[in-house]
Design an enzyme around this catalytic site. Structure first.
Site, PDB file in Angstrom:
ATOM      1  N   ASP A 230     114.254  22.008  52.351  1.00 42.98           N
ATOM      2  CA  ASP A 230     114.954  22.137  53.631  1.00 42.98           C
ATOM      3  C   ASP A 230     114.001  21.710  54.739  1.00 42.98           C
ATOM      4  O   ASP A 230     113.025  22.400  55.034  1.00 42.98           O
ATOM      5  CB  ASP A 230     115.426  23.574  53.860  1.00 42.98           C
ATOM      6  N   LEU A 231     114.286  20.596  55.362  1.00 38.59           N
ATOM      7  CA  LEU A 231     113.386  19.993  56.336  1.00 38.59           C
ATOM      8  C   LEU A 231     113.013  20.968  57.443  1.00 38.59           C
ATOM      9  O   LEU A 231     113.885  21.515  58.122  1.00 38.59           O
ATOM     10  CB  LEU A 231     114.037  18.743  56.939  1.00 38.59           C
ATOM     11  N   ASP A 232     111.706  21.190  57.619  1.00 39.06           N
ATOM     12  CA  ASP A 232     111.160  22.033  58.697  1.00 39.06           C
ATOM     13  C   ASP A 232     111.685  23.470  58.652  1.00 39.06           C
ATOM     14  O   ASP A 232     111.704  24.151  59.674  1.00 39.06           O
ATOM     15  CB  ASP A 232     111.457  21.418  60.070  1.00 39.06           C
ATOM     16  N   GLU A 233     112.113  23.929  57.483  1.00 41.29           N
ATOM     17  CA  GLU A 233     112.648  25.287  57.374  1.00 41.29           C
ATOM     18  C   GLU A 233     111.955  26.097  56.285  1.00 41.29           C
ATOM     19  O   GLU A 233     112.483  27.097  55.814  1.00 41.29           O
ATOM     20  CB  GLU A 233     114.162  25.240  57.125  1.00 41.29           C
TER      21      GLU A 233
END
Length: 289
Positions: A227-230
């Site tokens: 999950d991108l940047d999460e």
């Protein structure tokens, strides 16, 4: 076992008698407990411990210690790991255009404030090669072509594996990593970005922040996940700003915060202070080390 500090990280369902069982185990094996840090998540009914041990005077081998601890851990449903502190971790730094995080990490490593070996710097641009040369660190320029992202990632992974890299630091590496890459190094990739996300995505986030009149700016360091940047957040910091701040001053302040946040996150990982639980990172403070 030679004189050294051994660190155990433990996660398990919360239950009575955990502290006594764990500490008695190490006492019986001849260890001196240097520090014992605990956290109970009452919502999830989960127990976390970081315990540091002085191995002076013990004659147990690593294999025997881990085999004996497994006998304690299995019935109590421990998720655990151990670090013997007998070798520095090998670190790779990935960058694109911006240099502030790279400079800071290299300086801290050179001065001994980060206990690691920076083995290699990798970039999809050639701009920061002089910095690598200044610190005498091998630099690999691996550009991403229009149809060659998969090939480039394979080249990156080959370099990481050849250098036996333990931790990858994305010091403003402006490429999205594939699932194959991330899954190859779980909880071993740390990323840094401004704390406006998910707002102000893309280019010129500080200009967008200026246009919205934000009153706080900051940075977030986290483990990279699918999950991108999460991913699990390791470290964050913010600083208040006013209407007088320009996009340029916001960018300068943001860069300073990024350096501190990323360095603290990397140090926590190197010091074995983090237990990942789901999408949360339990980060124990330094205990006098």
């Amino acid at each position: 076992m030679k004189s050294q500090i051994v660190t155990f990280l433990i996660k398990c369902p919360d239950q009575k008698g955990l502290v006594a069982k764990i500490t008695n185990f190490f006492y019986d094996k001849g260890f001196n407990i240097v520090s014992c840090q605990q956290y109970v998540n009452a919502i999830e009914d989960t127990y976390f411990m970081r315990v540091r041990l002085n191995a002076d005077g013990t004659d147990i081998s690593k294999v025997s210690l881990e085999k004996s601890f497994l006998e304690l851990a299995t019935p109590l449903d421990f998720d655990w790991s151990v670090n013997y502190g007998d070798k520095k971790q090998n670190v790779a730094i990935m960058v694109s255009h911006t240099s502030h995080n790279l400079y800071d990490l290299l300086e801290r490593s050179k001065e001994g404030r980060l206990d690691c070996n920076v083995k290699v710097i990798l970039s999809n641009h050639d701009k920061l090669r002089p910095i690598a040369k200044m610190f005498n660190i091998p630099f690999h320029y691996l550009p991403v072509t229009k149809d060659g992202k998969e090939v480039q990632e394979k080249q990156v992974m080959d370099v990481l594996d050849a250098n036996e890299i333990d931790l990858v630091v994305m010091a403003r590496y402006m490429q999205i990593l594939s699932s194959n890459f991330i899954n190859r190094y779980p909880e071993r990739i740390i990323n840094i970005h401004h704390s406006f996300l998910p707002a102000f995505q893309g280019a010129n986030p500080y200009k967008k922040a200026y246009e919205r009149g934000v009153k706080l700016i900051g940075a977030t360091a986290h483990y990279a996940t699918l999950d991108l940047d999460e991913g699990p957040i390791i470290e964050q910091d913010v600083k208040p700003v006013t209407h007088e701040s320009t996009p340029t001053t916001l960018k300068i302040i943001g860069a300073d915060i990024e350096k501190l946040v990323l360095a603290r996150a990397v140090k926590c990982h190197l010091n074995y202070q983090i237990i990942v639980s789901g999408n949360r990172a339990i980060v124990f403070p330094e205990a006098g080390e």
